[in-house]
Design an enzyme around this catalytic site. Structure first.
Site, mmCIF file in Angstrom:
data_model
loop_
_atom_site.group_PDB
_atom_site.id
_atom_site.type_symbol
_atom_site.label_atom_id
_atom_site.label_comp_id
_atom_site.label_asym_id
_atom_site.label_seq_id
_atom_site.Cartn_x
_atom_site.Cartn_y
_atom_site.Cartn_z
ATOM 1 N N VAL A 103 -5.482 1.593 -3.447
ATOM 2 C CA VAL A 103 -4.202 0.863 -4.899
ATOM 3 C C VAL A 103 -3.631 2.153 -4.869
ATOM 4 O O VAL A 103 -3.360 2.950 -4.308
ATOM 5 C CB VAL A 103 -5.612 1.214 -6.209
ATOM 6 C CG1 VAL A 103 -6.736 0.203 -6.401
ATOM 7 C CG2 VAL A 103 -6.467 2.825 -6.381
ATOM 8 N N GLU A 104 -2.283 1.170 -5.247
ATOM 9 C CA GLU A 104 -1.047 2.034 -5.573
ATOM 10 C C GLU A 104 -0.730 3.333 -7.244
ATOM 11 O O GLU A 104 -0.301 3.275 -8.207
ATOM 12 C CB GLU A 104 -0.380 0.519 -6.071
ATOM 13 C CG GLU A 104 1.505 1.375 -5.743
ATOM 14 C CD GLU A 104 1.675 1.640 -4.325
ATOM 15 O OE1 GLU A 104 0.972 2.268 -3.496
ATOM 16 O OE2 GLU A 104 2.882 1.853 -4.290
ATOM 17 N N LYS A 109 -4.379 8.029 -3.993
ATOM 18 C CA LYS A 109 -3.841 8.094 -2.469
ATOM 19 C C LYS A 109 -3.473 9.993 -1.948
ATOM 20 O O LYS A 109 -4.683 9.674 -0.837
ATOM 21 C CB LYS A 109 -2.258 7.469 -2.301
ATOM 22 C CG LYS A 109 -2.126 6.005 -2.666
ATOM 23 C CD LYS A 109 -0.361 5.592 -1.787
ATOM 24 C CE LYS A 109 -0.529 4.146 -2.111
ATOM 25 N NZ LYS A 109 -1.607 3.102 -1.443
ATOM 26 N N SER A 131 4.282 0.828 -1.572
ATOM 27 C CA SER A 131 5.428 0.040 -1.593
ATOM 28 C C SER A 131 6.520 0.559 -2.316
ATOM 29 O O SER A 131 8.140 0.356 -2.244
ATOM 30 C CB SER A 131 5.232 -1.281 -2.693
ATOM 31 O OG SER A 131 4.380 -2.142 -1.914
ATOM 32 N N ASN A 155 2.959 -8.984 2.705
ATOM 33 C CA ASN A 155 1.793 -9.712 2.661
ATOM 34 C C ASN A 155 2.214 -11.885 2.135
ATOM 35 O O ASN A 155 4.094 -11.647 1.574
ATOM 36 C CB ASN A 155 2.085 -9.420 0.917
ATOM 37 C CG ASN A 155 -0.043 -10.328 0.045
ATOM 38 O OD1 ASN A 155 -0.465 -10.772 1.273
ATOM 39 N ND2 ASN A 155 0.380 -10.652 -1.147
ATOM 40 N N GLU A 164 8.195 -2.707 7.774
ATOM 41 C CA GLU A 164 8.938 -0.802 7.569
ATOM 42 C C GLU A 164 8.409 0.492 7.685
ATOM 43 O O GLU A 164 7.350 0.683 7.835
ATOM 44 C CB GLU A 164 9.552 -0.726 6.094
ATOM 45 C CG GLU A 164 10.243 -1.857 6.063
ATOM 46 C CD GLU A 164 10.347 -1.921 4.521
ATOM 47 O OE1 GLU A 164 11.787 -2.072 4.333
ATOM 48 O OE2 GLU A 164 9.557 -1.614 3.472
ATOM 49 N N ASN A 202 12.763 -4.010 -0.163
ATOM 50 C CA ASN A 202 12.900 -4.561 -1.971
ATOM 51 C C ASN A 202 14.444 -3.938 -2.310
ATOM 52 O O ASN A 202 14.717 -3.938 -3.081
ATOM 53 C CB ASN A 202 12.242 -3.736 -2.241
ATOM 54 C CG ASN A 202 10.401 -4.208 -2.539
ATOM 55 O OD1 ASN A 202 10.569 -4.969 -1.736
ATOM 56 N ND2 ASN A 202 9.099 -3.552 -2.393
#
Ligand code: NAD
Length: 294
Positions: A103-104, A109, A131, A155, A164, A202
């Site tokens: 999970v972000e 992390k 991301s 995705n 990237e 992005n």
């Protein structure tokens, strides 16, 4: 056509055994892609049902290949054995490269990356599919930051060609080389970029979303804009793409970029994208975004 190896790939250590942490949307896709191109991958999660979902997704994608006669059922079974689901770090000792796709959340992390660093060999490359979190920030708690870089898939992983590879301040050439080589072995097109909010894709995509949002705020019909952009030649318009990305993900990524580039990205007042998010229209993930889904 034979592709020339880049300066990075020439120095790459072989990546024969890999692992992905997290069996979610991205982790499942990464496991499928690796398995499909022949690199064995351990798929670790903390929940049994998450592993089941990841495997189900991989099976579904392989089954489509069988339907299209691109694989036989025997080949599918063989390729599926490249994915080894696990809830433990037991077999991580001989993993060459790890892709973290949990999970972000920076705290989660950090915990997962320091944990896995203690389970792998000294030369194992650790990568993160984040991301929005800075690669330099994630490297801070690691003992071997030179072995760490970003590996940002898009995705759905099996369809999006670009990856990237994000080089942090301390990332070694060898780590970049191995990651580039693995991306290539997965059939992807890697690009090496420096660490900054939004990386490269992005930074282009979000100002475009901002431009779209501004048009809608001024009264433009989003379906009309989508049609125009499709006629312009893009595979889908911005409203549909936002539904695919997820409005929650888009709002969060925009915040990170506005923090990083306040002069260019920050907006006063509510954007159309923010209004969608505030009204729980998250896109395809909850069946309602700009469009409604069954
Ligand atoms: P997801 O919520 O679908 O999956 C996350 C998985 O991580 C879950 O299965 C969860 O059980 C697991 N997990 C949580 N803690 C864990 C731990 N300690 N060890 C192992 N597994 C753990 O999320 P996702 O959409 O697949 O995103 C994963 C990462 O990929 C995030 O960093 C996200 O920013 C990035 N990313 C997502 C997209 C996208 O469109 N979804 C695109 C590019 C990158």
């Amino acid at each position: 056509v034979k592709k020339k190896a880049s300066k990075y790939e020439k120095q790459a250590q072989p990546v024969k055994q890999t692992a992905v942490l997290g069996a979610g949307i991205m982790g499942g896709g990464i496991a499928y892609q690796s398995a499909s191109k022949g690199t064995p991958i351990l798929m670790k999660d903390i929940k049994d049902d998450a592993i089941e979902l990841g495997l189900k997704e991989a099976r579904k994608l392989f089954a489509k290949q069988v339907e299209r006669k691109k694989l036989t059922t025997e080949q599918m079974a063989e390729k599926l054995t490249n994915i080894r689901p696990t809830l433990s770090y037991g077999d991580f000792g001989n993993v060459d490269l790890v892709v973290e796709a949990v999970v972000e959340n920076p705290k989660v992390k950090d915990a997962v990356l320091t944990e896995v660093e203690g389970m792998v060999g000294e030369n194992t490359i650790l990568t993160s599919n984040t991301s929005t979190i800075s690669i330099n920030r994630l490297a801070q708690n690691l003992k071997r930051p030179e072995n760490f870089c970003g590996m940002h898939f898009f995705n759905p992983v099996h369809r999006m060609p670009l990856v990237e590879v994000i080089r942090g301040e301390k990332t070694s050439d060898a780590a970049v080389a191995a990651t580039v080589a693995y991306a290539r072995a997965m059939g992807k097109t890697p690009i090496v970029v420096n660490d900054c909010p939004g990386f490269l894709v992005n930074r282009v995509l979000f100002p475009y979303f901002g431009g779209f949002s501004f048009l809608v705020e001024q009264g433009a019909d989003f379906q009309h804009v989508d049609k125009v952009m499709e006629k312009f030649g893009w595979p889908m318009g911005p409203a549909y793409l936002l539904d695919v990305v997820g409005l929650d993900t888009a709002v969060h990524a925009n915040e990170v970029m506005a923090e990083g580039f306040p002069d260019r990205m920050a907006r006063d007042g509510k954007t159309a994208i923010q209004v969608m998010y505030d009204n729980d229209r998250l896109g395809q993930k909850n069946d309602k975004g700009f469009y409604a889904y069954e």
